[in-house]
Design an enzyme around this catalytic site. Sequence first.
Site, PDB file in Angstrom:
ATOM      1  N   SER A 145       0.867  -1.180   0.000  1.00 32.00           N
ATOM      2  CA  SER A 145       0.000   0.000   0.000  1.00 32.00           C
ATOM      3  C   SER A 145       0.899   1.223   0.000  1.00 32.00           C
ATOM      4  O   SER A 145       1.999   1.212   0.563  1.00 32.00           O
ATOM      5  CB  SER A 145      -0.887   0.024   1.248  1.00 32.00           C
ATOM      6  OG  SER A 145      -1.517   1.280   1.405  1.00 32.00           O
ATOM      7  N   TYR A 159      -1.793  -0.411  10.185  1.00 31.40           N
ATOM      8  CA  TYR A 159      -1.927  -0.884   8.804  1.00 31.40           C
ATOM      9  C   TYR A 159      -0.699  -0.493   7.985  1.00 31.40           C
ATOM     10  O   TYR A 159      -0.116  -1.321   7.277  1.00 31.40           O
ATOM     11  CB  TYR A 159      -3.183  -0.308   8.164  1.00 31.40           C
ATOM     12  CG  TYR A 159      -3.399  -0.772   6.743  1.00 31.40           C
ATOM     13  CD1 TYR A 159      -3.875  -2.050   6.475  1.00 31.40           C
ATOM     14  CD2 TYR A 159      -3.111   0.058   5.667  1.00 31.40           C
ATOM     15  CE1 TYR A 159      -4.062  -2.489   5.168  1.00 31.40           C
ATOM     16  CE2 TYR A 159      -3.293  -0.361   4.367  1.00 31.40           C
ATOM     17  CZ  TYR A 159      -3.769  -1.634   4.119  1.00 31.40           C
ATOM     18  OH  TYR A 159      -3.940  -2.065   2.817  1.00 31.40           O
TER      19      TYR A 159
END
Length: 253
Positions: A145, A159
């Site tokens: 990501s 995350y």
Amino acid sequence: MSDILKGKVVLVTGGSRGLGAATAEAFADQGADVAISYAASADKAATVVEKLRAKGVRAIAVKSDQADLASAKPLIDRVIAEFGKLDILVNNAAIAIQGQNIDDPTLDGEKYNRQWQVNVLGTIANTRAAAPRLTDGGRIIFVGSLLGSYVPFPGVADYAGTKWALVGYAKGIARELGPRNITVNVVQPGIMPTDMAAEVAGELPNRDAILDMHPIRRIATLEEVSQTICFLAGPHAGYINGEQINIAGGLAI
């Protein structure tokens, strides 16, 4: 349809929906035989397999909960038993737990710890199980990501940490597997139109303001990301190794 990856066998983890499903279809469109793993969505996985087989390739779905590290070896065993080999591993399966700051007294530590288990330890377990059996000249692609290297808003520390951990791991194994001509790269999308993104979108502060930060003011399409993954798995990317490829409209520039 293309035959550029004909004869190759790919495993896409978390392939029953979202980017995983789009990536599985993109590989099938290029002639590869495809295995997908899924944790719970058996019906969705079966639908994906039907679509893949309709494209004229061999395809299977294997139930494998990445949170259980012991599931990694049976997953790889099943793929190789079915197809005879494994050429490409796409580490796509992950969960997204976001929205709470680290100093939030209501922080759900157990939920955030499970994210580390699935996103990092589960991915590593699958990679360790696959690496000794991956064909020489093969490919490992991690779906990371942009948050793994650029964090423009709060509430995503854990995350982002899981995705950054995979970058370091990928670079390390790129060094280790290079002598076998196996390349290892990380694709780092920004926001995508997936169920997982939709689940956390309501937790993002001022989503419109985030889009305004993009030089190209839109989210990535699944096709843009899946085609980049396929390119990295193909014959023209054999000298791209240990890299991070951002697909986020220039958000981090």
